[in-house]
Design a protein around this motif. Structure first.
Motif, PDB file in Angstrom:
ATOM      1  N   VAL A 152       0.702  -1.148  -0.023  1.00 26.97           N
ATOM      2  CA  VAL A 152       0.023   0.112  -0.038  1.00 26.97           C
ATOM      3  C   VAL A 152       0.924   1.375   0.083  1.00 26.97           C
ATOM      4  O   VAL A 152       0.684   2.354  -0.786  1.00 26.97           O
ATOM      5  CB  VAL A 152      -0.868   0.036   1.141  1.00 26.97           C
ATOM      6  CG1 VAL A 152      -1.386   1.427   1.291  1.00 26.97           C
ATOM      7  CG2 VAL A 152      -2.116  -1.054   0.881  1.00 26.97           C
ATOM      8  N   GLU A 153       1.849   1.427   0.705  1.00 25.78           N
ATOM      9  CA  GLU A 153       2.756   2.252   0.919  1.00 25.78           C
ATOM     10  C   GLU A 153       3.458   2.706  -0.222  1.00 25.78           C
ATOM     11  O   GLU A 153       3.884   3.728  -0.923  1.00 25.78           O
ATOM     12  CB  GLU A 153       3.757   2.148   2.131  1.00 25.78           C
ATOM     13  CG  GLU A 153       3.000   2.271   3.494  1.00 25.78           C
ATOM     14  CD  GLU A 153       4.124   1.861   4.685  1.00 25.78           C
ATOM     15  OE1 GLU A 153       5.137   1.630   4.274  1.00 25.78           O
ATOM     16  OE2 GLU A 153       3.381   2.000   5.785  1.00 25.78           O
ATOM     17  N   LEU A 154       4.035   1.471  -0.925  1.00 25.14           N
ATOM     18  CA  LEU A 154       4.674   1.553  -2.342  1.00 25.14           C
ATOM     19  C   LEU A 154       3.819   2.138  -3.475  1.00 25.14           C
ATOM     20  O   LEU A 154       4.120   2.926  -4.144  1.00 25.14           O
ATOM     21  CB  LEU A 154       5.304   0.288  -2.799  1.00 25.14           C
ATOM     22  CG  LEU A 154       6.504  -0.191  -1.755  1.00 25.14           C
ATOM     23  CD1 LEU A 154       6.968  -1.665  -2.149  1.00 25.14           C
ATOM     24  CD2 LEU A 154       7.614   0.960  -1.709  1.00 25.14           C
ATOM     25  N   LEU A 155       2.589   1.577  -3.416  1.00 28.40           N
ATOM     26  CA  LEU A 155       1.558   2.129  -4.419  1.00 28.40           C
ATOM     27  C   LEU A 155       1.318   3.561  -4.322  1.00 28.40           C
ATOM     28  O   LEU A 155       1.202   4.487  -5.266  1.00 28.40           O
ATOM     29  CB  LEU A 155       0.276   1.375  -4.147  1.00 28.40           C
ATOM     30  CG  LEU A 155      -0.120   0.029  -4.935  1.00 28.40           C
ATOM     31  CD1 LEU A 155      -1.287  -0.729  -4.399  1.00 28.40           C
ATOM     32  CD2 LEU A 155       0.067   0.214  -6.423  1.00 28.40           C
ATOM     33  N   ALA A 156       1.233   3.947  -2.966  1.00 29.32           N
ATOM     34  CA  ALA A 156       0.768   5.418  -2.540  1.00 29.32           C
ATOM     35  C   ALA A 156       2.184   6.269  -3.031  1.00 29.32           C
ATOM     36  O   ALA A 156       1.829   7.526  -3.330  1.00 29.32           O
ATOM     37  CB  ALA A 156       0.707   5.509  -1.148  1.00 29.32           C
ATOM     38  N   ALA A 157       3.170   5.771  -3.057  1.00 24.67           N
ATOM     39  CA  ALA A 157       4.481   6.302  -3.417  1.00 24.67           C
ATOM     40  C   ALA A 157       4.471   6.518  -5.099  1.00 24.67           C
ATOM     41  O   ALA A 157       5.472   7.285  -5.383  1.00 24.67           O
ATOM     42  CB  ALA A 157       5.809   5.757  -2.842  1.00 24.67           C
TER      43      ALA A 157
END
Length: 343
Positions: free
Chosen positions: A280-285
């Motif tokens: 999720v965090e990498l997608l948001a990045a």
């Protein structure tokens, strides 16, 4: 008498018949009597007698009368093993000659360019040469070897077996060994078995959700990086400042990493949840599927399956929307990464 080249382990029937001859002292031995006493068929006993005689473990007392005497196995062993020992001696001599020749060839190879051992950067083009270079570096290593192995489960069995042999040799000399894997390696059976075997020898393993890439450093003086074209080649680096910089990157990641344990120990649900959160965090990045898979040490197919599940759970129709919805839902615990990849 049979030779070592013809040797085959005695069958159970042979052991039974031999023991029977010892106990009865061979008197009046006949296949029928032995078969009756041992609960075997006469042809089984006859075959066993033939094999025992062929190996020299029994001898006829009176030819034609079916009487045998057991021969001391230790006396037979000397005769049976003599040809094998001679063969081993010849092969050992051949092996020594090969090693002597290889040593002479190595000297020529390593001196093919003046000062190659002192050069700061050397390209090692093929997998075979990389493995040879790693073996040489391991033989010379005195204090510590550290490595980062993204994925941790992509090596072929032969390479893993060779690596375990190198690890054993290093650890037996008191060399400290530390290795970083991705967390996903905790789901992989071969990785779990490899880590368990090496840990028992004294190696240390930790895992992280993200790694900086593949790296091996020997004694803080020699580093190996993968060759950038994606081949099985490598680049050997001896320049002290660069090696020190790479070592510091390893150390920073090591401090934040978790001790290796398989996913079942940690709880599959918790491990899966943490991997889900990282994606999720990498997608948001703004990272793409390929980058996410590479950074988490999983296959592209697995990464896309996780991403599809996340988008479905968020009700997102696009990756961008998934990142926005995740941020709104406060699913992102960290600020956007400063080193966002575009591919």
């Amino acid at each position: 008498m049979g030779s070592a080249a013809e040797w085959a382990p005695c069958e159970d029937d042979d052991i039974l018949v031999y023991g029977w001859i010892v106990e009865t002292k061979g008197g009046g031995c006949s296949a029928d009597r032995a078969a009756s006493d041992l609960g075997l068929q006469p042809d089984q006993v006859a075959a066993a007698l033939e094999r025992l005689a062929g190996l020299g473990l029994i001898r006829t007392v009176q030819p034609g009368y079916g009487e045998f005497m057991a021969v001391d196995p230790d006396a037979v062993a000397v005769t049976l093993t003599a040809p094998l020992r001679a063969s081993i001696r010849r092969q050992t001599e051949d092996l020594d000659r090969i090693h002597a020749t290889i040593d002479r060839l190595r000297d020529r190879f390593l001196s093919r360019r003046p000062g190659i051992q002192d050069s700061t950067v050397e390209v090692v083009p093929t997998l075979e040469e990389v493995r040879a270079a790693l073996n040489r570096a391991s033989d010379k290593c005195q204090e510590e070897v550290v490595s980062s192995q993204p994925g941790g489960n992509g090596r072929i069995p032969e390479a893993m077996e060779e690596a375990l042999g190198r690890d054993h040799a290093l650890l037996s000399r008191g060399v400290r060994m530390r290795t970083l894997y991705h967390h996903t390696a905790r789901f992989n059976g071969p990785s779990q078995a490899y880590v368990a075997a090496a840990t028992a020898l004294g190696a240390e393993y930790r895992t992280s959700y993200e790694l900086f890439g593949r790296l091996i450093i020997y004694d803080r003086s020699l580093a190996f990086l993968p060759e950038r074209t994606g081949s099985w080649g490598a680049v050997a680096i001896r320049e002290p400042t660069i090696v020190g910089y790479l070592y510091d990157i390893f150390e920073q990641t090591w401090v934040r990493a978790a001790p290796f344990s398989d996913a079942a120990q940690d709880g599959l649900e918790r491990v899966a949840k943490e991997i889900h959160q990282t994606i999720v965090e990498l997608l948001a990045a703004g990272l793409k599927d390929e980058s996410i898979a590479r950074r988490l040490g999983m296959s592209l197919r697995t990464a896309r399956r996780h991403i599809a599940d996340i988008m479905d759970s968020l009700g997102a129709e696009s990756r961008f929307q998934a990142g926005v919805l995740a941020a709104k839902a406060q699913l992102v615990n960290q600020p956007p990464l400063s080193d966002v990849e575009s591919g």
